[in-house]
Design a protein around this motif. Structure first.
Motif, PDB file in Angstrom:
ATOM      1  N   MET A  88      16.552  21.080   6.696  1.00 55.25           N
ATOM      2  CA  MET A  88      17.663  20.312   6.153  1.00 55.25           C
ATOM      3  C   MET A  88      17.746  20.485   4.643  1.00 55.25           C
ATOM      4  SD  MET A  88      18.004  16.138   6.132  1.00 55.25           S
ATOM      5  CE  MET A  88      18.201  16.000   7.889  1.00 55.25           C
ATOM      6  N   GLU A 112      18.784  28.755  10.675  1.00 55.81           N
ATOM      7  CA  GLU A 112      19.580  27.989  11.644  1.00 55.81           C
ATOM      8  C   GLU A 112      18.634  27.242  12.573  1.00 55.81           C
ATOM      9  OE1 GLU A 112      22.829  27.590  12.039  1.00 55.81           O
ATOM     10  OE2 GLU A 112      23.533  28.970  10.504  1.00 55.81           O
ATOM     11  N   LEU A 115      20.847  21.783   8.577  1.00 55.84           N
ATOM     12  CA  LEU A 115      21.602  20.558   8.364  1.00 55.84           C
ATOM     13  C   LEU A 115      21.797  20.370   6.869  1.00 55.84           C
ATOM     14  CD1 LEU A 115      19.568  18.310  10.786  1.00 55.84           C
ATOM     15  CD2 LEU A 115      21.883  19.126  11.164  1.00 55.84           C
ATOM     16  N   ASP A 146      27.104  18.202   6.972  1.00 56.13           N
ATOM     17  CA  ASP A 146      27.001  17.504   8.244  1.00 56.13           C
ATOM     18  C   ASP A 146      27.144  15.992   8.087  1.00 56.13           C
ATOM     19  OD1 ASP A 146      26.412  19.790   9.985  1.00 56.13           O
ATOM     20  OD2 ASP A 146      24.582  19.930   8.799  1.00 56.13           O
ATOM     21  N   VAL A 147      26.474  15.419   7.091  1.00 57.44           N
ATOM     22  CA  VAL A 147      26.467  13.973   6.893  1.00 57.44           C
ATOM     23  C   VAL A 147      26.619  13.680   5.405  1.00 57.44           C
ATOM     24  CG1 VAL A 147      25.084  11.871   7.113  1.00 57.44           C
ATOM     25  CG2 VAL A 147      24.973  13.600   8.887  1.00 57.44           C
ATOM     26  N   ALA A 166      21.823  12.756  10.595  1.00 58.70           N
ATOM     27  CA  ALA A 166      21.814  14.218  10.654  1.00 58.70           C
ATOM     28  C   ALA A 166      20.931  14.725  11.790  1.00 58.70           C
ATOM     29  CB  ALA A 166      21.369  14.799   9.317  1.00 58.70           C
ATOM     30  N   ARG A 169      22.571  14.208  15.043  1.00 58.17           N
ATOM     31  CA  ARG A 169      23.636  15.188  15.212  1.00 58.17           C
ATOM     32  C   ARG A 169      23.090  16.520  15.717  1.00 58.17           C
ATOM     33  NH1 ARG A 169      28.437  16.047  10.937  1.00 58.17           N
ATOM     34  NH2 ARG A 169      29.756  17.161  12.351  1.00 58.17           N
ATOM     35  N   ARG A 170      21.905  16.890  15.194  1.00 58.94           N
ATOM     36  CA  ARG A 170      21.284  18.139  15.617  1.00 58.94           C
ATOM     37  C   ARG A 170      20.842  18.057  17.074  1.00 58.94           C
ATOM     38  NH1 ARG A 170      16.057  20.741  12.804  1.00 58.94           N
ATOM     39  NH2 ARG A 170      14.982  19.088  13.895  1.00 58.94           N
TER      40      ARG A 170
END
Length: 171
Positions: A88, A112, A115, A146-147, A166, A169-170
């Motif tokens: 992140m 990948e 975040l 993302d956030v 976050a 979300r992942r």
């Protein structure tokens, strides 16, 4: 020296015991966030913090997360020096023109699924700086976010909530 030792013996331990976390109020929220983060992660989360041009108020609040009260490292969340080791990116401040390329390269170097959390009003919408000849404004103008965690600066509990959002979300 004996005078100092006598004074220490008379005074005893002047500090008070650490507060116990309860299920009510802010302490309860911290306990619930900790439990949910541990349930979701099950492993360590590595965060790379990027200062894209902030006033350092957000960094002070991030630093508070590492103290024993919030104990972020006890949850398996740690800050790393390299974006290649990060899961992140935690970005603070409006992105200055000088930091635009560096932030983009940092984002590209993060593996990948990466975040990105924009932390503070400046990172969310440009804050008082906005978009100008010296500033790109919000982080979302440079890399996908993302956030967002608004506030000037956001308190540590809100930062923990943003990290949790976050991670959710992942998942």
């Amino acid at each position: 020296m004996w005078k100092i030792l006598r004074q220490i013996a008379r005074a005893g331990i002047p500090s008070e015991p650490a507060p116990f976390a309860t299920e009510a109020g802010e302490d309860g929220a911290i306990v619930r966030i900790r439990e949910e983060l541990l349930d979701i992660l099950g492993q360590a989360l590595a965060i790379r913090q990027v200062d894209a041009g902030s006033c350092n108020a957000c960094e002070m609040e991030i630093n508070a997360l590492t103290n024993p009260y919030y104990n972020l490292e006890g949850l398996g969340i740690k800050f790393v020096a390299s974006p290649r080791h990060a899961d992140m990116l935690l970005v603070t401040g409006p992105v200055t023109r000088n930091m635009e390329t560096a932030l983009r390269r940092t984002w590209e170097a993060t593996p990948e699924p990466r975040l990105v959390v924009a932390l503070g009003d400046c990172a969310c919408n440009g804050g008082i700086f906005g978009q100008s000849y010296a500033s790109c404004g919000a982080v979302a103008n440079v890399v996908p976010v993302d956030v967002t965690v608004p506030g000037c600066p956001p308190p540590p509990l809100e930062i923990m909530r943003g990290i949790l959002a976050a991670v959710r979300r992942r998942r």
